[in-house]
Scaffold this motif. Structure first.
Motif, mmCIF file in Angstrom:
data_model
loop_
_atom_site.group_PDB
_atom_site.id
_atom_site.type_symbol
_atom_site.label_atom_id
_atom_site.label_comp_id
_atom_site.label_asym_id
_atom_site.label_seq_id
_atom_site.Cartn_x
_atom_site.Cartn_y
_atom_site.Cartn_z
ATOM 1 N N GLN A 4 0.832 -1.200 0.000
ATOM 2 C CA GLN A 4 0.000 0.000 0.000
ATOM 3 C C GLN A 4 0.870 1.254 0.000
ATOM 4 N N ASP A 5 1.913 1.242 0.822
ATOM 5 C CA ASP A 5 2.808 2.393 0.886
ATOM 6 C C ASP A 5 3.518 2.605 -0.454
ATOM 7 N N ALA A 6 3.885 1.497 -1.099
ATOM 8 C CA ALA A 6 4.542 1.592 -2.404
ATOM 9 C C ALA A 6 3.592 2.160 -3.448
ATOM 10 N N ASP A 7 2.330 1.723 -3.406
ATOM 11 C CA ASP A 7 1.321 2.239 -4.333
ATOM 12 C C ASP A 7 1.090 3.725 -4.105
ATOM 13 N N THR A 8 1.064 4.119 -2.829
ATOM 14 C CA THR A 8 0.859 5.525 -2.484
ATOM 15 C C THR A 8 2.003 6.379 -3.019
ATOM 16 N N THR A 9 3.214 5.902 -2.790
ATOM 17 C CA THR A 9 4.398 6.628 -3.273
ATOM 18 C C THR A 9 4.374 6.765 -4.784
ATOM 19 N N ARG A 10 4.005 5.687 -5.471
ATOM 20 C CA ARG A 10 3.964 5.688 -6.935
ATOM 21 C C ARG A 10 2.920 6.686 -7.448
ATOM 22 N N ALA A 11 1.755 6.714 -6.787
ATOM 23 C CA ALA A 11 0.691 7.633 -7.208
ATOM 24 C C ALA A 11 1.102 9.084 -6.967
ATOM 25 N N LEU A 12 1.704 9.344 -5.826
ATOM 26 C CA LEU A 12 2.130 10.708 -5.517
ATOM 27 C C LEU A 12 3.189 11.186 -6.512
ATOM 28 N N GLN A 13 4.087 10.300 -6.877
ATOM 29 C CA GLN A 13 5.100 10.641 -7.875
ATOM 30 C C GLN A 13 4.461 10.861 -9.242
ATOM 31 N N GLY A 14 3.451 10.039 -9.543
ATOM 32 C CA GLY A 14 2.755 10.153 -10.823
ATOM 33 C C GLY A 14 2.070 11.498 -11.000
ATOM 34 N N LEU A 15 1.571 12.062 -9.899
ATOM 35 C CA LEU A 15 0.893 13.356 -9.966
ATOM 36 C C LEU A 15 1.853 14.483 -10.354
ATOM 37 N N GLU A 16 3.147 14.249 -10.203
ATOM 38 C CA GLU A 16 4.139 15.272 -10.514
ATOM 39 C C GLU A 16 4.931 14.949 -11.781
ATOM 40 N N ASP A 17 4.546 13.888 -12.472
ATOM 41 C CA ASP A 17 5.258 13.485 -13.679
ATOM 42 C C ASP A 17 5.152 14.574 -14.750
ATOM 43 N N SER A 18 6.174 14.680 -15.585
ATOM 44 C CA SER A 18 6.171 15.707 -16.627
ATOM 45 C C SER A 18 5.162 15.401 -17.738
ATOM 46 N N ARG A 19 4.730 14.131 -17.837
ATOM 47 C CA ARG A 19 3.780 13.736 -18.878
ATOM 48 C C ARG A 19 2.340 13.848 -18.356
ATOM 49 N N SER A 20 1.516 14.576 -19.075
ATOM 50 C CA SER A 20 0.138 14.790 -18.621
ATOM 51 C C SER A 20 -0.644 13.481 -18.568
ATOM 52 N N SER A 21 -0.339 12.542 -19.476
ATOM 53 C CA SER A 21 -1.059 11.266 -19.476
ATOM 54 C C SER A 21 -0.782 10.479 -18.201
ATOM 55 N N VAL A 22 0.433 10.579 -17.687
ATOM 56 C CA VAL A 22 0.793 9.888 -16.443
ATOM 57 C C VAL A 22 0.093 10.566 -15.259
ATOM 58 N N ARG A 23 0.054 11.891 -15.271
ATOM 59 C CA ARG A 23 -0.629 12.617 -14.192
ATOM 60 C C ARG A 23 -2.117 12.286 -14.191
ATOM 61 N N LEU A 24 -2.701 12.160 -15.387
ATOM 62 C CA LEU A 24 -4.117 11.820 -15.498
ATOM 63 C C LEU A 24 -4.390 10.443 -14.898
ATOM 64 N N ARG A 25 -3.554 9.471 -15.237
ATOM 65 C CA ARG A 25 -3.742 8.116 -14.714
ATOM 66 C C ARG A 25 -3.539 8.081 -13.201
ATOM 67 N N ALA A 26 -2.596 8.865 -12.717
ATOM 68 C CA ALA A 26 -2.333 8.900 -11.273
ATOM 69 C C ALA A 26 -3.538 9.479 -10.530
ATOM 70 N N ALA A 27 -4.108 10.550 -11.067
ATOM 71 C CA ALA A 27 -5.288 11.159 -10.433
ATOM 72 C C ALA A 27 -6.462 10.190 -10.450
ATOM 73 N N MET A 28 -6.616 9.462 -11.557
ATOM 74 C CA MET A 28 -7.694 8.479 -11.661
ATOM 75 C C MET A 28 -7.493 7.361 -10.637
ATOM 76 N N ALA A 29 -6.247 6.927 -10.462
ATOM 77 C CA ALA A 29 -5.951 5.868 -9.501
ATOM 78 C C ALA A 29 -6.255 6.315 -8.079
ATOM 79 N N VAL A 30 -5.909 7.567 -7.779
ATOM 80 C CA VAL A 30 -6.169 8.104 -6.436
ATOM 81 C C VAL A 30 -7.672 8.172 -6.162
ATOM 82 N N GLY A 31 -8.440 8.599 -7.172
ATOM 83 C CA GLY A 31 -9.887 8.677 -6.998
ATOM 84 C C GLY A 31 -10.535 7.312 -6.901
ATOM 85 N N THR A 32 -9.960 6.344 -7.577
ATOM 86 C CA THR A 32 -10.505 4.987 -7.559
ATOM 87 C C THR A 32 -10.301 4.330 -6.205
#
Length: 220
Positions: A4-32
């Motif tokens: 769970q902690d690893a998933d959280t870290t990955r999602a938080l990093q994804g929200l700051e990724d330079s690629r908008s598609s990665v940020r979009l997927r990260a936000a979707m994962a957090v909401g899910t």
């Protein structure tokens, strides 16, 4: 727990990724899979996210968390010096729909110098206004008639029309304003109230003709 902690870290990093598609997927994962630990980062990202569709996903993710946790943090953002932070917080509050946020929708926000902030405030106010306070809101919103370009004027007209017949006294007063832009916008808004299918473009052009001829829109 480590997973769970690893998933959280990955999602938080994804929200700051330079690629908008990665940020979009990260936000979707957090909401899910909502987790209170994400709330601060989601709100922080809303203030700086450049892509509209990612911001919309960030808002969706916030709506998936308990309002008791998100609303207080969003209200703090309304005092931010960053216009996007204020605008996105207002947008998110309108989606959450918790009327405890109503007192924070101040006249200052409803007349914010930034058009995007003001438009978000108008939409939020219409959603959150308590029963019985619509005439007061209509009076404040009417002070913004004539403001900005077509998109901004359309946003205001839609907000006013959503309040219903209570807007008529404020519109009638604005129809006698010295500023022809205010008069035309008030006339167009009343036309939209009477005939929502008319379309704003048609209503504003018709209103301009009325004003050019010296009318106030109240001659009928």
């Amino acid at each position: 727990m480590q997973q769970q902690d690893a998933d959280t870290t990955r999602a938080l990093q994804g929200l700051e990724d330079s690629r908008s598609s990665v940020r979009l997927r990260a936000a979707m994962a957090v909401g899910t899979t909502p987790d209170p630990r994400f709330i601060g980062k989601l709100i922080e990202r809303c203030a700086i996210e450049p892509e509209f569709y990612v911001r919309d996903m960030l808002t969706w993710a916030l709506t998936r968390h308990p309002a008791s946790m998100t609303v207080p943090a969003l209200l703090t953002e309304l005092r931010s010096e960053r216009a996007q932070a204020r605008s996105q917080a207002l947008h998110t509050l309108s989606k959450i729909g918790d009327r405890q946020a109503w007192p924070a929708i101040t006249r200052a926000l409803l007349s914010d110098a930034d058009d995007e902030v003001a438009r978000s405030a108008w939409r939020a106010a219409v959603v959150l206004v308590p029963e019985g306070e619509e005439p007061g809101l209509a009076a404040v919103l009417s002070t913004q008639l004539g403001r900005g370009e077509r998109e901004t004027q359309l946003s205001l007209s839609r907000a006013l029309v959503a309040l219903g017949e209570v807007i008529l006294p404020a519109l009638r007063a604005a129809m006698t304003d010295l500023d022809p832009r205010v008069r035309a916008h008030a006339i167009a808004t009343e036309r939209l109230l009477r005939d929502p299918d008319a379309g704003f473009e048609f209503a504003i052009e018709e209103a301009k003709r009325v004003v050019a001829l010296g009318g106030t829109g109240q001659e009928e």
